[in-house]
Design a protein around this motif. Structure first.
Motif, PDB file in Angstrom:
ATOM      1  N   LEU A 151       0.851  -1.219  -0.010  1.00  0.00           N
ATOM      2  CA  LEU A 151       0.012  -0.067   0.057  1.00  0.00           C
ATOM      3  C   LEU A 151       0.768   1.379  -0.136  1.00  0.00           C
ATOM      4  O   LEU A 151       0.477   2.315  -0.699  1.00  0.00           O
ATOM      5  N   GLU A 152       2.228   1.138   0.743  1.00  0.00           N
ATOM      6  CA  GLU A 152       2.839   2.271   0.834  1.00  0.00           C
ATOM      7  C   GLU A 152       3.470   2.804  -0.790  1.00  0.00           C
ATOM      8  O   GLU A 152       3.468   3.819  -1.236  1.00  0.00           O
ATOM      9  N   TYR A 153       3.683   1.678  -1.552  1.00  0.00           N
ATOM     10  CA  TYR A 153       4.265   1.786  -2.957  1.00  0.00           C
ATOM     11  C   TYR A 153       3.050   2.143  -3.705  1.00  0.00           C
ATOM     12  O   TYR A 153       3.212   2.928  -4.657  1.00  0.00           O
ATOM     13  N   HIS A 154       1.952   1.532  -3.598  1.00  0.00           N
ATOM     14  CA  HIS A 154       1.025   1.582  -4.687  1.00  0.00           C
ATOM     15  C   HIS A 154       0.433   2.811  -4.548  1.00  0.00           C
ATOM     16  O   HIS A 154      -0.136   3.570  -5.509  1.00  0.00           O
ATOM     17  N   HIS A 155      -0.084   3.406  -3.173  1.00  0.00           N
ATOM     18  CA  HIS A 155      -0.594   4.482  -3.003  1.00  0.00           C
ATOM     19  C   HIS A 155       0.284   5.762  -2.981  1.00  0.00           C
ATOM     20  O   HIS A 155      -0.048   6.675  -3.804  1.00  0.00           O
ATOM     21  N   ASP A 156       1.368   5.411  -2.407  1.00  0.00           N
ATOM     22  CA  ASP A 156       2.115   6.734  -2.115  1.00  0.00           C
ATOM     23  C   ASP A 156       2.839   7.104  -3.329  1.00  0.00           C
ATOM     24  O   ASP A 156       3.346   8.157  -3.523  1.00  0.00           O
ATOM     25  N   LYS A 157       3.280   6.161  -4.215  1.00  0.00           N
ATOM     26  CA  LYS A 157       4.048   6.373  -5.328  1.00  0.00           C
ATOM     27  C   LYS A 157       3.291   6.078  -6.576  1.00  0.00           C
ATOM     28  O   LYS A 157       3.496   7.134  -7.377  1.00  0.00           O
ATOM     29  N   HIS A 158       2.818   4.961  -6.899  1.00  0.00           N
ATOM     30  CA  HIS A 158       2.146   4.668  -8.084  1.00  0.00           C
ATOM     31  C   HIS A 158       0.929   5.785  -8.226  1.00  0.00           C
ATOM     32  O   HIS A 158       0.875   6.363  -9.412  1.00  0.00           O
ATOM     33  N   HIS A 159       0.175   5.692  -7.382  1.00  0.00           N
ATOM     34  CA  HIS A 159      -0.941   6.536  -7.494  1.00  0.00           C
ATOM     35  C   HIS A 159      -0.593   7.941  -7.508  1.00  0.00           C
ATOM     36  O   HIS A 159      -1.148   8.713  -8.427  1.00  0.00           O
ATOM     37  N   LEU A 160       0.167   8.533  -6.647  1.00  0.00           N
ATOM     38  CA  LEU A 160       0.522   9.726  -6.687  1.00  0.00           C
ATOM     39  C   LEU A 160       1.134  10.286  -8.163  1.00  0.00           C
ATOM     40  O   LEU A 160       0.937  11.282  -8.599  1.00  0.00           O
ATOM     41  N   ALA A 161       2.134   9.249  -8.795  1.00  0.00           N
ATOM     42  CA  ALA A 161       2.546   9.754 -10.031  1.00  0.00           C
ATOM     43  C   ALA A 161       1.693   9.820 -11.020  1.00  0.00           C
ATOM     44  O   ALA A 161       1.626  10.860 -11.918  1.00  0.00           O
ATOM     45  N   TYR A 162       0.119   9.226 -11.212  1.00  0.00           N
ATOM     46  CA  TYR A 162      -0.770   9.260 -11.910  1.00  0.00           C
ATOM     47  C   TYR A 162      -1.385  10.562 -11.823  1.00  0.00           C
ATOM     48  O   TYR A 162      -1.636  11.432 -12.556  1.00  0.00           O
ATOM     49  N   VAL A 163      -1.385  11.031 -10.504  1.00  0.00           N
ATOM     50  CA  VAL A 163      -2.103  12.371  -9.833  1.00  0.00           C
ATOM     51  C   VAL A 163      -1.050  13.535 -10.498  1.00  0.00           C
ATOM     52  O   VAL A 163      -1.461  14.451 -11.332  1.00  0.00           O
ATOM     53  N   ASN A 164       0.106  13.372 -10.233  1.00  0.00           N
ATOM     54  CA  ASN A 164       0.976  14.299 -10.640  1.00  0.00           C
ATOM     55  C   ASN A 164       1.338  14.445 -12.162  1.00  0.00           C
ATOM     56  O   ASN A 164       1.123  15.595 -12.845  1.00  0.00           O
ATOM     57  N   ASN A 165       1.481  13.306 -13.069  1.00  0.00           N
ATOM     58  CA  ASN A 165       1.518  13.288 -14.353  1.00  0.00           C
ATOM     59  C   ASN A 165       0.103  13.777 -14.915  1.00  0.00           C
ATOM     60  O   ASN A 165       0.122  14.553 -16.091  1.00  0.00           O
ATOM     61  N   GLY A 166      -0.683  13.404 -14.544  1.00  0.00           N
ATOM     62  CA  GLY A 166      -2.135  13.856 -14.941  1.00  0.00           C
ATOM     63  C   GLY A 166      -2.410  15.443 -14.911  1.00  0.00           C
ATOM     64  O   GLY A 166      -2.862  15.986 -15.957  1.00  0.00           O
ATOM     65  N   ASN A 167      -1.872  15.882 -13.832  1.00  0.00           N
ATOM     66  CA  ASN A 167      -2.177  17.507 -13.657  1.00  0.00           C
ATOM     67  C   ASN A 167      -1.269  17.999 -14.562  1.00  0.00           C
ATOM     68  O   ASN A 167      -1.581  19.128 -15.086  1.00  0.00           O
ATOM     69  N   ASN A 168      -0.013  17.620 -14.759  1.00  0.00           N
ATOM     70  CA  ASN A 168       0.838  18.224 -15.732  1.00  0.00           C
ATOM     71  C   ASN A 168       0.310  18.132 -17.172  1.00  0.00           C
ATOM     72  O   ASN A 168       0.463  19.250 -17.905  1.00  0.00           O
ATOM     73  N   LEU A 169      -0.165  17.047 -17.659  1.00  0.00           N
ATOM     74  CA  LEU A 169      -0.766  16.698 -18.809  1.00  0.00           C
ATOM     75  C   LEU A 169      -2.200  17.358 -19.089  1.00  0.00           C
ATOM     76  O   LEU A 169      -2.303  17.633 -20.198  1.00  0.00           O
ATOM     77  N   LEU A 170      -2.665  17.871 -18.131  1.00  0.00           N
ATOM     78  CA  LEU A 170      -4.250  18.377 -18.301  1.00  0.00           C
ATOM     79  C   LEU A 170      -3.902  19.862 -18.459  1.00  0.00           C
ATOM     80  O   LEU A 170      -4.595  20.411 -19.217  1.00  0.00           O
ATOM     81  N   LYS A 171      -2.844  20.302 -17.963  1.00  0.00           N
ATOM     82  CA  LYS A 171      -2.587  22.150 -18.351  1.00  0.00           C
ATOM     83  C   LYS A 171      -2.693  22.146 -19.894  1.00  0.00           C
ATOM     84  O   LYS A 171      -2.201  21.730 -20.658  1.00  0.00           O
ATOM     85  N   GLY A 172      -3.675  23.328 -19.954  1.00  0.00           N
ATOM     86  CA  GLY A 172      -3.533  23.653 -21.343  1.00  0.00           C
ATOM     87  C   GLY A 172      -4.387  22.957 -22.446  1.00  0.00           C
ATOM     88  O   GLY A 172      -4.595  23.370 -23.579  1.00  0.00           O
ATOM     89  N   THR A 173      -5.148  21.872 -21.675  1.00  0.00           N
ATOM     90  CA  THR A 173      -5.953  21.208 -22.852  1.00  0.00           C
ATOM     91  C   THR A 173      -7.318  21.403 -22.551  1.00  0.00           C
ATOM     92  O   THR A 173      -7.839  22.286 -21.841  1.00  0.00           O
ATOM     93  N   GLU A 174      -8.143  21.187 -23.351  1.00  0.00           N
ATOM     94  CA  GLU A 174      -9.511  21.491 -23.347  1.00  0.00           C
ATOM     95  C   GLU A 174     -10.410  20.857 -22.408  1.00  0.00           C
ATOM     96  O   GLU A 174     -11.581  21.084 -21.945  1.00  0.00           O
ATOM     97  N   PHE A 175      -9.728  20.062 -21.540  1.00  0.00           N
ATOM     98  CA  PHE A 175     -10.503  19.222 -20.513  1.00  0.00           C
ATOM     99  C   PHE A 175     -10.111  19.939 -19.238  1.00  0.00           C
ATOM    100  O   PHE A 175     -10.793  19.391 -18.090  1.00  0.00           O
ATOM    101  N   GLU A 176      -9.480  20.906 -19.268  1.00  0.00           N
ATOM    102  CA  GLU A 176      -9.221  21.652 -17.855  1.00  0.00           C
ATOM    103  C   GLU A 176     -10.547  22.568 -17.331  1.00  0.00           C
ATOM    104  O   GLU A 176     -11.293  22.854 -18.206  1.00  0.00           O
ATOM    105  N   GLY A 177     -10.818  22.107 -16.275  1.00  0.00           N
ATOM    106  CA  GLY A 177     -12.228  22.510 -15.649  1.00  0.00           C
ATOM    107  C   GLY A 177     -13.275  21.267 -15.623  1.00  0.00           C
ATOM    108  O   GLY A 177     -14.455  21.565 -15.242  1.00  0.00           O
ATOM    109  N   LYS A 178     -12.886  20.386 -16.440  1.00  0.00           N
ATOM    110  CA  LYS A 178     -13.866  19.079 -16.526  1.00  0.00           C
ATOM    111  C   LYS A 178     -14.041  18.205 -15.231  1.00  0.00           C
ATOM    112  O   LYS A 178     -13.097  18.269 -14.712  1.00  0.00           O
TER     113      LYS A 178
END
Ligand SMILES: [Fe+2]
Length: 198
Positions: A24-51
């Motif tokens: 759970l430490e690896y899966h939640h704190d590292k893997h899920h966090l990476a999806y959150v951080n990468n997702g936020n970076n990739l969301l910036k400037g797209t048509e999906f911001e605010g959705k």
């Protein structure tokens, strides 16, 4: 709306011996966090911001692979933590149990099909209990996909990426899946999703 990583709904050692603190430490704190951080970076400037997250998952599928992979996995993991609980498995709330029996045959048959779907997903992905067109079925998807992008509603999902089981089960994916259905599933949460979807 930007993505944020919620705390686990239980202690890191609450799912033992079926899923360890280390997993759970690896899966939640590292893997899920990476999806959150990468997702936020990739969301910036797209048509999906605010959705909403669901809109981002559905809208980016087939159009923006990087964003979709991370948003899909964020969605899947948000639910995955809630699809488990300490002393899970056990009785299924009546309405849902009845529906499973009607559409799939029996709870035992559901468990067999669900484990088989997870075992049969080649490489990374998820196995699901899906509601589509008013009917329940067991499905599977690769990588970060989920039933939302195939016109269904995910009611229960199990992560079969190796990061979900390799620390505790090594290569024994079938043992992980069996432990998940017998000892970890939070059926109250599944029933809540079912009642919202019908
Ligand atoms: Fe995962």
């Amino acid at each position: 709306m930007s993505f944020t990583l919620p705390d686990l709904p239980y202690a890191y050692d609450a799912l033992g011996p079926y899923m360890s603190r280390e997993t759970l430490e690896y899966h939640h704190d590292k893997h899920h966090l990476a999806y959150v951080n990468n997702g936020n970076n990739l969301l910036k400037g797209t048509e999906f911001e605010g959705k909403s997250l669901e809109e981002i998952v559905k809208g980016s599928y087939g159009k923006n692979a990087g964003l979709f992979n991370n948003a899909g996995q964020h969605y899947n993991h948000l639910h995955f933590w809630n699809w488990m609980k300490p002393n899970g498995g056990g009785a299924i709330p009546g309405e849902l149990e009845k529906k499973i029996a009607e559409d799939i045959g029996s709870v035992e048959k559901f468990k067999e099909e669900f484990v088989a779907a997870g075992v049969g997903q080649f490489g990374s992905g998820w196995a699901w209990l899906t509601l589509k067109d008013g009917k329940l079925s067991v499905t599977k998807t690769p990588n970060g996909e989920n039933p939302l992008v195939h016109g269904g509603t995910p009611l229960l999902g199990v992560d079969v990426w190796e990061h979900s089981y390799y620390i505790d089960y090594r290569n024994r994916r079938p043992d992980y899946l069996k432990a998940f259905v017998d000892h970890l599933v939070n059926w109250d949460y599944v029933a809540e999703l079912y009642s919202k979807a019908v």
